[in-house]
Design a protein around this motif. Sequence first.
Motif, short mmCIF file in Angstrom:
data_model
loop_
_atom_site.label_atom_id
_atom_site.label_comp_id
_atom_site.label_asym_id
_atom_site.label_seq_id
_atom_site.Cartn_x
_atom_site.Cartn_y
_atom_site.Cartn_z
N ASN A 95 16.40 42.12 50.61
CA ASN A 95 16.10 43.51 50.97
C ASN A 95 17.38 44.30 51.23
O ASN A 95 17.49 45.47 50.83
N LEU A 96 18.34 43.67 51.89
CA LEU A 96 19.61 44.34 52.17
C LEU A 96 20.31 44.74 50.88
O LEU A 96 20.81 45.87 50.75
N ARG A 97 20.32 43.85 49.92
CA ARG A 97 20.93 44.17 48.61
C ARG A 97 20.18 45.30 47.92
O ARG A 97 20.79 46.21 47.37
N HIS A 98 18.86 45.23 47.97
CA HIS A 98 18.05 46.28 47.35
C HIS A 98 18.31 47.63 48.00
O HIS A 98 18.49 48.64 47.31
N TYR A 99 18.33 47.68 49.33
CA TYR A 99 18.56 48.95 50.04
C TYR A 99 19.98 49.47 49.80
O TYR A 99 20.19 50.68 49.71
N THR A 100 20.94 48.56 49.69
CA THR A 100 22.31 48.98 49.39
C THR A 100 22.38 49.62 48.00
O THR A 100 22.98 50.68 47.83
N GLU A 101 21.74 48.97 47.03
CA GLU A 101 21.70 49.54 45.67
C GLU A 101 20.96 50.87 45.65
O GLU A 101 21.37 51.80 44.95
N ALA A 102 19.89 50.97 46.43
CA ALA A 102 19.13 52.23 46.49
C ALA A 102 20.00 53.34 47.09
O ALA A 102 19.96 54.48 46.61
N ALA A 103 20.79 53.03 48.11
CA ALA A 103 21.68 54.02 48.72
C ALA A 103 22.76 54.46 47.72
O ALA A 103 23.12 55.64 47.66
N GLN A 104 23.26 53.52 46.93
CA GLN A 104 24.25 53.86 45.91
C GLN A 104 23.63 54.74 44.82
O GLN A 104 24.26 55.68 44.33
N LEU A 105 22.41 54.44 44.43
CA LEU A 105 21.69 55.25 43.45
C LEU A 105 21.43 56.65 44.01
O LEU A 105 21.59 57.65 43.31
N TYR A 106 21.05 56.73 45.27
CA TYR A 106 20.86 58.02 45.94
C TYR A 106 22.15 58.83 45.87
O TYR A 106 22.13 60.02 45.57
N MET A 107 23.27 58.17 46.15
CA MET A 107 24.57 58.85 46.11
C MET A 107 24.89 59.31 44.69
O MET A 107 25.38 60.42 44.49
N PHE A 108 24.59 58.48 43.72
CA PHE A 108 24.83 58.83 42.32
C PHE A 108 24.00 60.05 41.92
O PHE A 108 24.49 60.96 41.25
N ASP A 109 22.75 60.08 42.35
CA ASP A 109 21.85 61.19 42.00
C ASP A 109 22.16 62.48 42.74
O ASP A 109 22.05 63.57 42.17
N SER A 149 17.52 57.85 62.77
CA SER A 149 17.31 56.97 63.92
C SER A 149 16.93 55.58 63.41
O SER A 149 16.32 55.44 62.34
N SER A 150 17.25 54.57 64.17
CA SER A 150 16.91 53.20 63.80
C SER A 150 15.41 53.09 63.53
O SER A 150 14.59 53.57 64.31
N GLY A 151 15.08 52.48 62.39
CA GLY A 151 13.69 52.30 62.02
C GLY A 151 13.08 53.47 61.27
O GLY A 151 11.99 53.36 60.73
N GLN A 152 13.78 54.60 61.23
CA GLN A 152 13.28 55.79 60.54
C GLN A 152 13.93 55.90 59.16
O GLN A 152 15.12 55.65 59.01
N ILE A 153 13.16 56.33 58.18
CA ILE A 153 13.69 56.48 56.83
C ILE A 153 14.45 57.81 56.76
O ILE A 153 13.91 58.86 57.13
N PRO A 154 15.69 57.78 56.29
CA PRO A 154 16.44 59.03 56.16
C PRO A 154 15.73 59.98 55.18
O PRO A 154 15.11 59.52 54.22
N PRO A 155 15.80 61.27 55.41
CA PRO A 155 15.16 62.23 54.51
C PRO A 155 15.61 62.02 53.06
O PRO A 155 16.79 61.89 52.78
N GLY A 156 14.64 61.94 52.15
CA GLY A 156 14.92 61.77 50.73
C GLY A 156 15.11 60.33 50.28
O GLY A 156 15.01 60.03 49.10
N PHE A 157 15.38 59.43 51.21
CA PHE A 157 15.64 58.03 50.85
C PHE A 157 14.35 57.30 50.49
O PHE A 157 14.36 56.31 49.77
N GLY A 158 13.22 57.80 50.96
CA GLY A 158 11.93 57.19 50.66
C GLY A 158 11.59 57.20 49.18
O GLY A 158 10.77 56.41 48.72
N ASP A 159 12.23 58.09 48.41
CA ASP A 159 12.01 58.13 46.96
C ASP A 159 12.66 56.93 46.26
O ASP A 159 12.37 56.66 45.10
#
Length: 166
Positions: free
Chosen positions: A55-69, A78-88
Amino acid sequence: MHQRARYSGTARASHGFSLIEILIVVVILGVLTAIVLPQFADATKQSGKSVFVSNLRHYTEAAQLYMFDTGEFPPDSSSGQIPPGFGDYIDEGKWSAGTPIGGVWDLEYQDLGGVQSAIGVHFDGTGMTRDDIYMREIDELVDDGDLSTGNFRKFEDGRYYRIIRE
């Protein structure tokens, strides 16, 4: 006339199991259980680590894809909360359910002393709390096995993050 069957002192009718036989079976089952259960517990512990790392690898790749987009890393939340837009980019249900090793997922943006973006676990009292020894084992799977260096680090008590960009 009827002849009665004669039983000597050693012969007996076989109508079931004796109490001794049942107790022997129960003891054998107890011994087998004592041998097998710790192996299952260790397998569960290892699978939790493996799922966390995946999951950590997947979320890291998702954050990099978010940055790319978007041109920016996902914003801090906040801890446990999904950052705005990251849920996509991730499964919101898995994120909200917490990590498979206890604690909650957390994404940091420009809030970790020189680290631009990082994602990890915050042991905030949700589920089990893990210590440095356990998290060092995670670090060995992810990075260099040292929580003070590399791409997976301890930043505060109960906070362990995979650095996306320094």
